[in-house]
Design an enzyme around this catalytic site. Structure first.
Site, PDB file in Angstrom:
ATOM      1  N   GLU A 122      12.653  57.769  96.114  1.00  0.00           N
ATOM      2  CA  GLU A 122      13.056  56.404  95.745  1.00  0.00           C
ATOM      3  C   GLU A 122      13.434  55.633  97.013  1.00  0.00           C
ATOM      4  OE1 GLU A 122      16.642  53.993  93.488  1.00  0.00           O
ATOM      5  OE2 GLU A 122      16.115  56.004  92.735  1.00  0.00           O
ATOM      6  N   ARG A 127      16.953  47.616  99.647  1.00  0.00           N
ATOM      7  CA  ARG A 127      18.211  47.124 100.217  1.00  0.00           C
ATOM      8  C   ARG A 127      18.049  46.716 101.672  1.00  0.00           C
ATOM      9  NH1 ARG A 127      22.302  51.948  98.142  1.00  0.00           N
ATOM     10  NH2 ARG A 127      21.519  52.076  95.999  1.00  0.00           N
ATOM     11  N   LYS A 152      17.948  55.455  84.007  1.00  0.00           N
ATOM     12  CA  LYS A 152      18.863  55.805  85.083  1.00  0.00           C
ATOM     13  C   LYS A 152      20.275  55.569  84.548  1.00  0.00           C
ATOM     14  CE  LYS A 152      20.194  54.021  89.672  1.00  0.00           C
ATOM     15  NZ  LYS A 152      19.759  53.160  90.796  1.00  0.00           N
TER      16      LYS A 152
END
Length: 213
Positions: A45, A49, A133
């Site tokens: 993943e 960011r 998630k």
């Protein structure tokens, strides 16, 4: 087009841990991915960011074809689309907004949405989601919350992320509604900065040995 979220289920079964990666230096992306793959980690993943996150996804997709790439911290349909163009196989969001729900039917890749409450889970399931998630895992109730959700929502499958450690991961993986966990410990900043790929491969090997009870 129906909601593609159930298509994520096979990805969630590829290993017990999905590393959550924040990569500032694009040049580190390919050797990092190769080090994790060498340790048995298959799903990576890459969080959105950093300004270069999409470039990181593109580089890994081009040079490390064995990696199954997820784009993390996706919060808008535009990021979802851009992640697919960059080479991500699925997207991961910290939550689920009305805009993301509306985009689900036309999206080019599946979304693993973040949920933290029963109401959020019910809203997502009404839209055809089956895989989630659980975020932020520790702060949202941890093991106790996942056990409680497993009663009324037995068909929901989770990847808890947020505050998971190598020590606590086995407890989460032992739950029947947990397929894998997300963890940030597989690529420590010091090892990443120094290019200590052997250390990262060792961490990946240890993580790959964590198996659901």
């Amino acid at each position: 087009m129906p909601n593609q979220n159930p298509a994520i289920k096979p990805f969630m079964s590829l290993g017990p841990v999905i590393p959550v990666l924040v990569i500032d230096d694009t040049d580190k992306a390919v050797p990092l991915a190769r080090a994790l793959i060498a340790g048995g980690i298959k799903v990576l993943e890459i969080t959105l960011r950093t300004p270069n996150a999409l470039s990181v996804i593109s580089e890994i997709a081009r040079h490390v074809p064995d990696a199954v790439l997820a784009a993390g911290t996706v919060t808008t349909p535009e990021q979802w689309e851009a992640s697919a163009r960059a080479g991500a196989r699925f997207a991961v969001s910290p939550g689920l907004t009305p805009r993301l729900l509306d985009a689900a039917a036309q999206a080019p890749i599946p979304l693993l949405p973040g949920v933290a409450t029963a109401s959020e889970l019910m809203t997502a399931m009404d839209a055809g989601f089956e895989c989630f998630k659980f975020f932020p895992a520790q702060q949202a109730g941890g093991l106790g919350m996942l056990k409680a959700l497993g009663g009324p929502f037995a068909q929901a499958l989770f990847c808890p992320t947020g505050g998971i450690t190598p020590q606590t991961a086995p407890d989460f993986l032992a739950l029947p509604n947990v397929a894998c966990v997300g963890g940030s410990w597989l690529a420590p900043s010091a090892a990443l900065a120094s290019g200590d790929w052997a250390a990262i491969t060792a961490l990946a090997q240890a993580a790959s040995s964590l198996r659901q009870a």
